[in-house]
Design an enzyme around this catalytic site. Structure first.
Site, PDB file in Angstrom:
ATOM      1  N   ARG A 171      -8.250  68.964  43.559  1.00  0.00           N
ATOM      2  CA  ARG A 171      -8.769  70.268  43.991  1.00  0.00           C
ATOM      3  C   ARG A 171      -7.868  70.942  45.019  1.00  0.00           C
ATOM      4  O   ARG A 171      -7.780  72.167  45.048  1.00  0.00           O
ATOM      5  CB  ARG A 171     -10.183  70.105  44.545  1.00  0.00           C
ATOM      6  CG  ARG A 171     -11.165  69.844  43.420  1.00  0.00           C
ATOM      7  CD  ARG A 171     -12.551  69.608  43.931  1.00  0.00           C
ATOM      8  NE  ARG A 171     -13.494  69.589  42.822  1.00  0.00           N
ATOM      9  CZ  ARG A 171     -14.672  69.004  42.852  1.00  0.00           C
ATOM     10  NH1 ARG A 171     -15.061  68.372  43.946  1.00  0.00           N
ATOM     11  NH2 ARG A 171     -15.464  69.042  41.817  1.00  0.00           N
ATOM     12  N   LYS A 202     -28.239  62.731  29.818  1.00  0.00           N
ATOM     13  CA  LYS A 202     -29.506  63.400  29.491  1.00  0.00           C
ATOM     14  C   LYS A 202     -29.352  64.642  28.639  1.00  0.00           C
ATOM     15  O   LYS A 202     -28.470  65.464  28.888  1.00  0.00           O
ATOM     16  CB  LYS A 202     -30.157  63.841  30.799  1.00  0.00           C
ATOM     17  CG  LYS A 202     -30.633  62.713  31.664  1.00  0.00           C
ATOM     18  CD  LYS A 202     -31.540  63.332  32.690  1.00  0.00           C
ATOM     19  CE  LYS A 202     -31.747  62.473  33.904  1.00  0.00           C
ATOM     20  NZ  LYS A 202     -32.029  63.338  35.051  1.00  0.00           N
ATOM     21  N   GLY A 241     -20.934  72.001  36.396  1.00  0.00           N
ATOM     22  CA  GLY A 241     -22.154  72.817  36.330  1.00  0.00           C
ATOM     23  C   GLY A 241     -21.844  74.294  36.136  1.00  0.00           C
ATOM     24  O   GLY A 241     -22.495  74.973  35.331  1.00  0.00           O
TER      25      GLY A 241
HETATM   26  P1  AMP Z   1     -23.957  63.453  32.691  1.00  0.00           P
HETATM   27  O1  AMP Z   1     -23.880  63.617  34.180  1.00  0.00           O
HETATM   28  O2  AMP Z   1     -25.272  63.824  32.108  1.00  0.00           O
HETATM   29  O3  AMP Z   1     -22.779  64.078  31.978  1.00  0.00           O
HETATM   30  O4  AMP Z   1     -23.883  61.893  32.430  1.00  0.00           O
HETATM   31  C1  AMP Z   1     -22.771  61.122  32.744  1.00  0.00           C
HETATM   32  C2  AMP Z   1     -23.215  59.705  32.906  1.00  0.00           C
HETATM   33  O5  AMP Z   1     -23.837  59.304  31.706  1.00  0.00           O
HETATM   34  C3  AMP Z   1     -22.094  58.738  33.138  1.00  0.00           C
HETATM   35  O6  AMP Z   1     -22.218  58.211  34.433  1.00  0.00           O
HETATM   36  C4  AMP Z   1     -22.282  57.664  32.074  1.00  0.00           C
HETATM   37  O7  AMP Z   1     -22.170  56.355  32.584  1.00  0.00           O
HETATM   38  C5  AMP Z   1     -23.696  57.909  31.625  1.00  0.00           C
HETATM   39  N1  AMP Z   1     -23.929  57.433  30.257  1.00  0.00           N
HETATM   40  C6  AMP Z   1     -23.232  57.764  29.159  1.00  0.00           C
HETATM   41  N2  AMP Z   1     -23.688  57.088  28.083  1.00  0.00           N
HETATM   42  C7  AMP Z   1     -24.702  56.320  28.516  1.00  0.00           C
HETATM   43  C8  AMP Z   1     -25.562  55.397  27.878  1.00  0.00           C
HETATM   44  N3  AMP Z   1     -25.457  55.131  26.578  1.00  0.00           N
HETATM   45  N4  AMP Z   1     -26.505  54.786  28.625  1.00  0.00           N
HETATM   46  C9  AMP Z   1     -26.605  55.037  29.952  1.00  0.00           C
HETATM   47  N5  AMP Z   1     -25.821  55.913  30.612  1.00  0.00           N
HETATM   48  C10 AMP Z   1     -24.868  56.547  29.906  1.00  0.00           C
END
Ligand code: AMP
Length: 395
Positions: free
Chosen positions: A35, A197, A376
């Protein structure tokens, strides 16, 4: 919207909102300078014009006022080395030290203000506080795309106190690259969505269904789709309240003729642990006691082929728990495929956060078209939302 190229900064004090929210280790050393590097061209252009720079940023999430571990003074050595000029530091972002610092600043000099989030007025978007910041400079420059979706005092409200305001190089590049994908995407256009999620990404997925040819969904969010379709997902991540929504997205994709790709198989583990026992499983039949932590070999192959043949790619979110080496292969395979597509003449935009770290950690940062600095903010922009920080520059 004006850019820094539209102004000659000679003799002017530019108040620049930068994003110096960098990670620090226990010795208070900067562990990732991405950054800081990103902000350098904007600062140099202003200094080369004969202007001076007053830099403001947040660092971390201080809750109760000043705290040394969130002090921007820790980045003074890195910044000074990169700019090749001594950095003056004001140990407050408003008040006497900031006012004095600004008053005595000459052309070619740089003043860094202390963390704006040491005041709760920053995130509250307080007008008085914003005006005090604004009083320090002659021209307002926003180069912090990563916080442009927040209507905070330094990112948005301060702009209204200036007749002369513009975006910096980072902000300009971010918006141009996002627009390229939103309105000028060459086909086939593939979006890859991953991460934990669905709830965080519903809006963007719905928007993308009107634009993409292929939508690849991997990572933790994919298991909610399999459960919705009647699959056995063991202990995999699931959002029970989003089962209906997952079904709806599947039918919407069909209606709109989008090729929705869910992973056929997973690397499943008996514990959330890099040393857990693992096996490959079909996503409709994950054994009891196991959870899907990465996409499996068949999915890697199918996804990679689609990506390699794409001309526009948007990627947000990892395919698995890539922080653990035994569950990083899916994410790494996708990163390689994105690089290959880019080498074949495609345009690839990596949307901030985890996908950006994955690409950078593999040393592919220069081999894709653009790595966004804003997770975001980029998602909100792509969802079609107005970013307050951008709107404030257009008024
Ligand atoms: P996000 O912030 O929603 O983009 O999520 C990113 C996080 O999702 C990362 O820290 C990953 O470790 C987690 N992640 C990805 N795939 C999985 C999975 N199959 N089970 C649990 N966590 C996951």
């Amino acid at each position: 919207m004006k850019t820094i190229q539209d102004y000659d900064f000679k003799g002017k004090k530019a108040l620049i909102r930068v994003d110096f929210n960098v990670p620090l280790n226990d010795q208070m050393e900067v562990t990732d300078e991405t950054r800081i590097n990103a902000a350098i061209p904007t600062i140099k252009k202003i200094l080369n014009d004969g202007g001076s720079c007053i830099l403001m940023s947040h660092l971390g999430r201080p809750k109760n006022g000043p705290e040394d571990k969130f002090s921007l003074r820790h980045i003074v050595p890195n910044l000074g080395k990169k700019l090749g000029v001594p950095i003056k530091f004001a140990n407050d972002c408003i008040g006497q030290s900031a006012i004095e610092g600004s008053r005595s600043l000459k052309g070619g000099e740089v003043l860094l203000l202390e963390n704006v989030r040491f005041y709760k007025e920053e995130t509250a978007g307080d007008e008085d506080f914003a005006q005090k910041l604004a009083n320090l400079g002659d021209i307002y420059v926003n180069d912090a795309f990563g916080t442009a979706h927040r209507a905070h005092a330094s990112t948005t409200v301060a702009a209204k106190f200036f007749d002369e305001k513009c975006c910096g190089n980072v902000m300009q590049a971010e918006l141009e690259n996002a627009k390229k994908v939103l309105s000028n995407a060459e086909e086939p256009f593939t979006a890859i969505m991953g991460g934990a999620k669905i709830s965080d990404k519903i809006m963007i997925i719905e928007q993308l269904l009107d634009k993409v040819d292929h939508l690849i969904i991997g990572g933790g969010m994919s298991y909610t789709f399999f459960k919705a379709m009647g699959g056995q997902i063991g202990n995999s991540l699931v959002e029970e309240d989003k089962l209906g929504l997952a079904k709806e997205l599947i039918s919407k994709a069909k209606e709109k003729g989008v090729d929705l790709q869910l992973p056929k198989d997973s690397i499943v583990a008996d514990d959330f642990n890099n040393n857990a026992n693992t096996q490959t499983a079909d996503n409709y039949a994950i054994p009891e006691g196991f959870m899907g932590l990465d996409i499996g070999p068949e999915s890697r192959e199918v996804f990679a082929k689609i990506i390699e043949n794409s001309k526009t790619i948007l990627w947000n979110g990892p395919m698995g728990v890539f922080e653990m080496s035994n569950f990083a292969q899916g994410t790494n395979t996708i990163a390689k495929a994105v690089v290959k597509a880019t080498e074949n003449g495609g345009f690839s935009l990596i949307g901030g956060g985890d996908s950006a770290s994955a690409v950078n950690n593999l040393g592919y940062g220069e081999k894709v078209s653009y790595v966004s600095t804003g997770g975001g903010a980029l998602l909100e922009y792509m969802e079609g939302k107005t970013l307050p920080g951008v709107a404030a520059l257009e008024e």
